[in-house]
Design an enzyme around this catalytic site. Structure first.
Site, PDB file in Angstrom:
ATOM      1  N   ASP A   1      73.598 -27.373  -7.160  1.00 25.63           N
ATOM      2  CA  ASP A   1      74.132 -28.888  -6.883  1.00 25.63           C
ATOM      3  C   ASP A   1      73.052 -29.764  -7.845  1.00 25.63           C
ATOM      4  OD1 ASP A   1      75.764 -30.563  -4.982  1.00 25.63           O
ATOM      5  OD2 ASP A   1      73.797 -31.963  -5.224  1.00 25.63           O
ATOM      6  N   THR A   2      73.852 -30.616  -8.499  1.00 24.23           N
ATOM      7  CA  THR A   2      73.518 -31.560  -9.601  1.00 24.23           C
ATOM      8  C   THR A   2      73.350 -32.882  -9.003  1.00 24.23           C
ATOM      9  OG1 THR A   2      74.231 -30.196 -11.230  1.00 24.23           O
ATOM     10  CG2 THR A   2      73.741 -32.449 -12.034  1.00 24.23           C
TER      11      THR A   2
END
Length: 193
Positions: A73-74
């Site tokens: 996840d960014t």
């Protein structure tokens, strides 16, 4: 000879698939996790990125017992403020207002769950400088639509790459998957392509 455990990518991101391909890793299948990505009250950007990566991996691992599950996840953050994944023009305008002329952080959490249930995570933080945007630059970028579904409303590999004044850290992490750390996670938990 029996095939070993599969590698499942818990992401629908074509960018993550492309990044893995660059280093010779091809997931056996893609199975995106559908989770609530709303930040928890008082959650820091670092904790948020790691929590979401691990939660995505766990959701998919429950559907893929005996396989390796890789998730990421960014998060884009200005200070402690987590910027949304831009889905509307209002979202991207909000993001661009906060990013314009400032430094921000891109944090990518990566989680891997092994066939035996062991889990490992890594967090990569990259500092990114954004130029001060003119109204014409902002409006042209919004009209391009390249911001849709992107954390913080931009992708460094598109038009917004021209807004980046400085990048200290991992370029692949800003795209969506820190390759060095991901390869270390895979080998550390025993994945062999």
């Amino acid at each position: 000879m029996a095939a070993g455990p599969a590698l499942v990518l818990a992401s629908a991101s074509p960018r993550r698939l492309d990044l893995l391909a660059q280093v010779g890793v091809t997931p056996d299948r893609v199975d995106p996790a559908d989770i609530d990505e709303t930040p928890l009250r008082d959650e820091t950007p670092r904790r948020h990125a790691l929590r979401l990566a691990l939660e995505k991996a766990r959701v998919v691992a429950a559907r893929a017992p005996g396989d390796f599950v890789l998730a990421a996840d960014t998060v884009v953050a200005v200070g402690r403020r987590i910027l949304p994944k831009a889905e509307t023009e209002a979202d991207v305008l909000y993001c661009l207002k906060l990013l314009s002329g400032r430094n921000h952080k891109v944090l990518t959490g990566v989680a891997l769950i092994a066939p035996d249930g062991r889990a490992a995570t890594r967090l990569v933080e990259t500092k990114v400088g954004f130029k001060r945007l003119s109204d014409a630059e902002r409006d042209g970028y919004v009209a391009s639509g390249q911001w849709r579904g992107k954390a913080g409303g931009y992708g460094v590999q598109g038009l917004a790459g021209g807004f980046i004044t400085d990048l200290q850290g991992s370029y692949p992490s800003v795209v969506g998957l820190p390759l060095y750390e991901t390869l270390n996670l895979l080998s550390g938990l025993g994945y062999r392509p």
